[in-house]
Each structure stands twice: as structure tokens, then as C-alpha cells.
Scaffold this active site. Sequence first.
Site, PDB file in Angstrom:
ATOM      1  N   CYS A  56       3.084  -7.288   1.117  1.00  0.00           N
ATOM      2  CA  CYS A  56       2.009  -6.706   1.904  1.00  0.00           C
ATOM      3  C   CYS A  56       1.267  -7.852   2.584  1.00  0.00           C
ATOM      4  CB  CYS A  56       1.060  -5.933   0.991  1.00  0.00           C
ATOM      5  SG  CYS A  56      -0.393  -5.332   1.852  1.00  0.00           S
TER       6      CYS A  56
ATOM      7  N   HIS B 164       5.030  -2.425   7.138  1.00  0.00           N
ATOM      8  CA  HIS B 164       5.365  -1.081   7.623  1.00  0.00           C
ATOM      9  C   HIS B 164       6.059  -1.120   8.999  1.00  0.00           C
ATOM     10  CE1 HIS B 164       2.540   0.423   4.555  1.00  0.00           C
ATOM     11  NE2 HIS B 164       3.026   1.635   4.779  1.00  0.00           N
TER      12      HIS B 164
ATOM     13  N   SER C 129       0.826  -1.206   0.000  1.00  0.00           N
ATOM     14  CA  SER C 129       0.000   0.000   0.000  1.00  0.00           C
ATOM     15  C   SER C 129       0.864   1.261   0.000  1.00  0.00           C
ATOM     16  CB  SER C 129      -0.890   0.012   1.243  1.00  0.00           C
ATOM     17  OG  SER C 129      -0.077   0.062   2.398  1.00  0.00           O
TER      18      SER C 129
ATOM     19  N   CYS D 274       3.085  -6.768   9.489  1.00  0.00           N
ATOM     20  CA  CYS D 274       2.760  -5.747   8.496  1.00  0.00           C
ATOM     21  C   CYS D 274       4.100  -5.180   8.066  1.00  0.00           C
ATOM     22  CB  CYS D 274       1.879  -4.656   9.106  1.00  0.00           C
ATOM     23  SG  CYS D 274       1.717  -3.186   8.060  1.00  0.00           S
TER      24      CYS D 274
HETATM   25  N1  DGL Z   1       2.161  -2.865   4.747  1.00  0.00           N
HETATM   26  C1  DGL Z   1       0.933  -3.530   4.560  1.00  0.00           C
HETATM   27  C2  DGL Z   1       0.849  -4.835   5.266  1.00  0.00           C
HETATM   28  O1  DGL Z   1       1.859  -5.509   5.342  1.00  0.00           O
HETATM   29  C3  DGL Z   1      -0.307  -2.671   4.513  1.00  0.00           C
HETATM   30  C4  DGL Z   1      -0.528  -1.739   5.649  1.00  0.00           C
HETATM   31  C5  DGL Z   1      -1.735  -0.829   5.415  1.00  0.00           C
HETATM   32  O2  DGL Z   1      -1.761  -0.172   4.375  1.00  0.00           O
HETATM   33  O3  DGL Z   1      -2.630  -0.812   6.280  1.00  0.00           O
HETATM   34  O4  DGL Z   1      -0.174  -5.262   5.708  1.00  0.00           O
END
Ligand code: DGL
Length: 267
Positions: free
Chosen positions: A77, A189, A15, A187
Site C-alpha cells: 500500500c 489499486h 486497504s 497506488c
Molecule cells: N492501494 C492503496 C495505495 O497503494 C490504498 C488506496 C486507498 O485505499 O485509497 O495507496
Amino acid sequence: MSTSMANNSIGFFDSGVGGLTVYSKFRKLMPQENCLYLGDTVHMPYGNKTREELISYARAIMDFYQKKEVKAVVIACNTSSSVAYDVIKDDYDFEIYPIIQNSCEVIGQLPIKSLGLLATKATVESGVYEREIKKYNKNIEIYSHSCINWAKIVEGKEQYTQAGEDEIVADLKNVLKYEPEKIILGCTHYPYLMDILSKYTAPEKFIDPAEYFVNYIKTDLEEKGLIREAVTNGEESVFVTANIASFVTASKMFYNLESVPSLVNLG
Ligand code: DGL
């Protein structure tokens, strides 16, 4: 797929900047590969989106990469891997690597009795981490917690504000209270938050699935004869669906982009 595909590119997506935590490791491991990275920033955060929305975003990105004639797509992701992968996996003729399913083949075999999981709402609600880990480790206890705003905090670099840090700590405590042996950063991020997280518990407690994921991809590409045979480094192109400037700013913590991202409209 024929081995003449070996020189084609590999597409990555997330994302936003989160998938760069996977991508940066992959570039180090396999510098000869030509790579494309797409941050679907117009739809950020994925974690609070519906199943239908997540499937339609994944299809649009797969179609984009199909036109680029990639040999593989890496779903960097967790949210998309947990909700969209099972639905779209048979619809394309290139390899598809989903972070959760691939990394849990290794994580599930670690000698761990209790595990915390920090992930987006969609990933936690899907139960895919539990399902995949319990294929290998039936008796493991897993304590999951949705971190509703963490991806947004990372994209805005808000982890360095007091409010951002307070929210991170409050979420972290929801799994620390169970005293799990390890905690999965579920996640892509979340590795951006390691400097904050490690103020509250030992950094060794965290598992970043990307560590296992990139090695899984390398081995699989080798087995399928899909490694690019080249002595020179591969090229890179980066695409975003919105907000080029904030993507560039947030990305710097994990990866130095080789060029300015291009804006794309996936419809
Ligand atoms: N980085 C993503 C993940 O691994 C998506 C995080 C998001 O956009 O909420 O789930």
C-alpha cells in the site's frame, strides 16, 4: 532475526484489493512461501484519511501479524508506506517492506528526466515519491496528481461505467499535459485500471512499482537467509475487515483467491 524464522509466513496488507497487484506477482515469483493477505476494507479508502488514522491502522495490522509470528510484512500500500512506515518501522522484530521506499531504489536509477505520478491524496501530499526518487536522480522533473476516487472506483468495479471512465480520464489528463516520459501508478489499486488507461496513452508509459518491489523483497529475503526451503507450494490465508463478497468480486481481475477470506476485527 534467526534463520529458524525462514519457515514462518509473510504478511501482506492494503486497504483492499489493491495490494493483490503486488501479492499476485510475489506468489508467482516465490510460490514456496506461506502467505497471509489482509485487506483493511472497513477503512477503505486510505487515501483520504488523516496521518493519525493511517498510523493507527498500520499499527493494528502489524500487531495482528506479530501475533501470527510472521517473518516479514509487505506494505503493499503506497499510502501506508508514505505516511505510516517511517513512524512504525522500528517497533517490530520482523522485516518490513514498504512499496515506495523499496521500489524507488530501482525507479530512481532509471534513465528518466520527467515523471508523472498518479497516487492517492495522502501519498501525493507526503512527497515521499519525490524524496525517494531524488535520492538517486536529483534533476528529474516530477508531476504529481491525486486521484481522489480511483481506489473506490476499483473496489466497486466502476471503471466500466461512463462516469467512472470519465473521472479516470480527467485525472490522467492532469499529468499527460506535461508529457512525462513515464507515469508511476503510485497506488496498488491502479494497475486494475490498465485496460482503461491504455485507451488514452501507450501502456509502456506506465510504471507499476510492484514489478521492482517483488524482486527487491526476494533478493532481501535471500540475503537474510529467510527463504522457505520447500518443494511444495506455500499456503495462503486471506483476511478482510469488512465486505467479503465485494472483495472477492473485485479481486478476480488480478488474482484467484485459494479460499474464501475470513472476516477479522482489528479493534
Ligand atoms: N492501494 C492503496 C495505495 O497503494 C490504498 C488506496 C486507498 O485505499 O485509497 O495507496
